[in-house]
Structure formats: C-alpha cells, structure tokens
Design an enzyme around this catalytic site. Structure first.
Site, PDB file in Angstrom:
ATOM      1  N   THR A 210       0.960  -1.633  -0.219  1.00  0.00           N
ATOM      2  CA  THR A 210      -0.243   0.253   0.085  1.00  0.00           C
ATOM      3  C   THR A 210       1.355   1.314  -0.520  1.00  0.00           C
ATOM      4  OG1 THR A 210      -1.467  -1.338   1.122  1.00  0.00           O
ATOM      5  CG2 THR A 210      -1.525   1.102   1.854  1.00  0.00           C
ATOM      6  N   ARG A 238     -14.702  -7.245   1.463  1.00  0.00           N
ATOM      7  CA  ARG A 238     -13.623  -6.622   3.018  1.00  0.00           C
ATOM      8  C   ARG A 238     -13.101  -5.114   2.158  1.00  0.00           C
ATOM      9  NH1 ARG A 238      -8.236  -5.335   3.820  1.00  0.00           N
ATOM     10  NH2 ARG A 238      -7.457  -5.838   5.425  1.00  0.00           N
ATOM     11  N   GLY A 240     -11.137  -2.307   4.063  1.00  0.00           N
ATOM     12  CA  GLY A 240      -9.360  -2.250   4.860  1.00  0.00           C
ATOM     13  C   GLY A 240      -9.502  -0.816   5.452  1.00  0.00           C
ATOM     14  N   ASP A 241      -8.144  -0.469   5.485  1.00  0.00           N
ATOM     15  CA  ASP A 241      -7.999   1.474   6.817  1.00  0.00           C
ATOM     16  C   ASP A 241      -8.230   2.522   5.924  1.00  0.00           C
ATOM     17  OD1 ASP A 241      -5.348   0.010   6.630  1.00  0.00           O
ATOM     18  OD2 ASP A 241      -5.004   1.314   7.497  1.00  0.00           O
ATOM     19  N   THR A 261       0.121   1.779   7.027  1.00  0.00           N
ATOM     20  CA  THR A 261      -0.221   0.675   6.523  1.00  0.00           C
ATOM     21  C   THR A 261      -0.001  -1.155   7.692  1.00  0.00           C
ATOM     22  OG1 THR A 261       1.608  -0.476   4.742  1.00  0.00           O
ATOM     23  CG2 THR A 261       2.353   0.628   6.089  1.00  0.00           C
ATOM     24  N   GLY A 262      -0.389  -2.137   6.572  1.00  0.00           N
ATOM     25  CA  GLY A 262      -0.465  -2.709   7.327  1.00  0.00           C
ATOM     26  C   GLY A 262      -1.743  -3.550   7.032  1.00  0.00           C
ATOM     27  N   GLY A 264      -5.123  -3.722   8.024  1.00  0.00           N
ATOM     28  CA  GLY A 264      -6.037  -2.620   8.417  1.00  0.00           C
ATOM     29  C   GLY A 264      -7.320  -2.747   9.443  1.00  0.00           C
TER      30      GLY A 264
HETATM   31  C1  SD4 Z   1      -5.765  -2.748   4.399  1.00  0.00           C
HETATM   32  N1  SD4 Z   1      -4.014  -1.611   5.046  1.00  0.00           N
HETATM   33  O1  SD4 Z   1      -6.387  -2.872   3.245  1.00  0.00           O
HETATM   34  C2  SD4 Z   1      -4.203  -1.998   3.807  1.00  0.00           C
HETATM   35  C3  SD4 Z   1      -2.992  -3.464   3.461  1.00  0.00           C
HETATM   36  C4  SD4 Z   1      -1.842  -2.545   3.043  1.00  0.00           C
HETATM   37  O2  SD4 Z   1       0.585  -2.922   2.797  1.00  0.00           O
HETATM   38  O3  SD4 Z   1      -0.957  -1.605   4.081  1.00  0.00           O
HETATM   39  N2  SD4 Z   1      -0.760  -2.821   3.068  1.00  0.00           N
HETATM   40  O4  SD4 Z   1      -5.702  -3.373   5.553  1.00  0.00           O
END
Ligand code: SD4
Length: 351
Positions: A210, A238, A240-241, A261-262, A264
């Site tokens: 992301t 789904r 995410g954040d 990031t990560g 969500g």
């Molecule tokens: C999510 N935060 O959809 C995003 C994914 C992401 O590095 O950040 N990937 O959860």
C-alpha cells in the site's frame, strides 16, 4: 522501487534542518533535510511516487494536488498491492480502496471499487464534487464513469497472478491473517504467498505494498492520500483502513498528518492515523506519536501482535517526519530539497 542493496537506512528524524542519519552500504553519512516543501510516503515505491509529488510541490503547488499525483504513479504500476494489477480477492476480483484529505479538512474516499485505474483520483472527485465523503462499490464505480473515468479490464500483474494461483491451491476461506512471515521472507530474499506477500521481480527488485503519502507545501499547508488493493485474497467486500479518513489517513492542518500501512482491521480498531495526529497535537514528536499508537495495538492484540504488521508514518507542522512499526521491515521514502532517500523505521519488535 529500488534494489535492496541500494537502500538507505535512517532512524533519526528532526525538524527543518535537523540531522538525519543515513546508512548506505554500512556507511553512516549525516545529511540535512531542508524543510518545506516535504513529501513522505510508505514503502519503497514511495521514492518514485515522491518524484511525481515533487513536480507539483517544488513549483509552489498545493500539497493535496501533489499527494494525488504522487500515488497515481504507484496505482499505474503493475504490482502486488496497489492498482488494477494487484492481488485479487478470494473470488479473483481486484477491489481498490483510496482516500485523500486537504488542508481545509475536505476529504474523500472510495472503497470496494473495481476496474478503475486511479481510485485516488475518484476519491478526489468525491471530495471536490459531492456532498459526501465516501462512495463504495458499484456506486463509486458509477460515479467514476459519470466523471469520465474509463472502465478498464482487470489485468493481474504477473506476480499477482502467480500469488493467486498459489493461494488457490489451498484457498482457505478464513479471515485474513497478515503474516509477518512476509517480512523475514523478503529479508531472506524469498518469494512469499500471504495476503501481503512480497514478490521479487525479474529485475531483482522487490514489489511493494500500500502507498500512503503525506506532504507539506511551500505555504506550509498539508495534504495526504492513501491507496491500496487491500489484503490479498480477502473476503469479497472487505474494506481495510486505507480509504477510511481517521484510520488509513488523517490530516489536520494545524498539527500534522499521518498515514498507515499493514493490517487494516487493527488500524481501524484504534482510529490509527487520527490517534497519531491527536498525540502530535499534545506535543509528541511524529515518531513517538506513532509508537504510542503501535503500543495501543500491542496492548489490544496481546500475543497476536506477533502475527501482524502495522506501521504509521507521520509529518508534523514543523516539517518533522517520523514513523514506527510493529515489526522490522517497514521503510518509507522522503523527499525534501535536493534530498531523496529511503528510511528504515524503528519497530516494537526487533527480531
Ligand atoms: C489494508 N492497510 O487494506 C491495507 C493494506 C496495507 O501494506 O497497508 N498493505 O488493510
């Protein structure tokens, strides 16, 4: 994207003109960040994205315009985690999430958007042209088409296709686990197959995740954007954040901006980016504010914190940048003045 050997690591951040610590090929070389304008963005792809943002920033343009154009570079590239070539959901469809926010607290987002190349640009139109903040799914797509965006054919990147085929072998239909094994996998130079699995490209470079970007322009105004395909092989629908204002992105022009990031789900749980900005409002530096929110996630997740990755990246009104991640492996790109580098974030766990 850059070759890992060329990565430049730094761990100390400061205000306009403060010393950064740069470690390239084992050498520590101090250098100075020149201050506004400044743009920072998540992961390795941020280096290229920042260049596009800089085209606007260095001419005195608005931060919000810079962060929109910046992340469009990543959306247009064929990669695992952003744009139409990214990892699909479990049913094989790429669904995209994005948002944007400006210095006046105007904001827009799109989620579960299919077959549109630049979700961040649609988010910008939601912000500029509708009375709403967020459009999702077919409504978002309908709006995009009405605004003149083309309905594209989905075309998975080579890496996304391979990852999906690998996932289909077991195709476990269970809630997504963002496995930090991906990070050691990347560090060990192997391919991964999880929801955020990195893939090595034929030219030896690593694919990325992301992209979240925050910037301050020459007028001292801030803006931010975030765009993603979300977790690979996620359940259909789904979100995410990343498209959610306050979670994947937040901008307060009096205080600063943050992006995440990560995993969500765990960013949303703590209103991540908003929480970081509120801590900066109380006087914490960007890095410490990011760390405090990571700590909150650790408290909530307990032992399960070992299984996920989350990182925050923030910029305050003084031009100080900082980040903090749960696990090692998170990097971000920074550009200010004639400096352009990739920085390695500190992390809660240090394995
Ligand atoms: C999510 N935060 O959809 C995003 C994914 C992401 O590095 O950040 N990937 O959860």
């Amino acid at each position: 994207m850059v070759n890992r050997r060329k990565f430049i690591h730094a761990s100390a951040f400061g205000s306009l003109g403060i010393l950064f610590s740069k470690i390239a090929a084992g050498n520590q070389v101090p250098f100075t960040i020149k201050g506004k304008p400044v743009v920072i963005s998540t992961w390795d792809a941020g280096l290229e994205a920042n260049k596009a943002a800089w085209e606007i920033l260095h001419k005195g343009g608005r931060a919000v315009d810079a962060v929109e154009k910046g992340v469009m570079v990543t959306e247009a590239s064929q990669n695992c985690c952003v744009g139409l070539g990214a990892n699909p959901d479990r049913d094989g469809f790429v669904t995209l999430d994005a948002c944007i926010m400006d210095e006046f607290s105007n904001c827009g987002g799109v989620a579960f958007l299919e077959r549109i190349k630049h979700p961040v640009a649609v988010a910008r139109r939601v912000m500029d042209k509708t009375p709403h903040v967020m459009l999702v799914g077919s409504g978002a797509q309908q709006f995009a088409i009405a605004e003149g965006f083309l309905l594209e054919e989905q075309k998975l990147s080579e890496q996304a296709q391979a990852a999906y085929e690998e996932w289909l072998k077991n195709s476990q239909y269970k809630p997504p686990v963002i496995n930090i094994e991906n990070l050691p996998v990347r560090q060990a130079g192997k391919q991964g197959h999880g929801p955020f699995a990195p893939h090595k490209l034929s030219n030896g470079e690593w694919n990325h995740d992301t992209i979240g970007m925050v910037a301050m322009d020459t007028h001292g105004n801030m803006g931010g954007s975030c765009t993603t395909s979300g977790a690979g092989f996620k359940m259909r629908g789904r979100i995410g954040d990343s498209p959610i204002i306050g979670a994947g992105l937040f901008v307060d022009n009096e205080v600063g901006a943050c992006t995440a990031t990560g995993q969500g789900e765990d960013v949303i749980r703590v209103a991540g980016s908003h929480s970081v900005v509120e801590l900066m409002r109380q006087g914490l530096s960007p890095e410490v504010a990011c760390k405090k929110v990571i700590e909150r996630i650790v408290k909530i997740k307990k032992a399960k914190a070992k299984d996920i990755q989350v990182a925050f990246l923030a910029l305050n009104k003084k031009g100080q940048a900082g980040a903090f991640a749960l696990h090692p492996g998170f990097r971000y790109a920074i550009k200010s003045g004639d400096k352009e580098t990739l920085v390695t974030s500190k992390s809660w766990f240090n394995e």
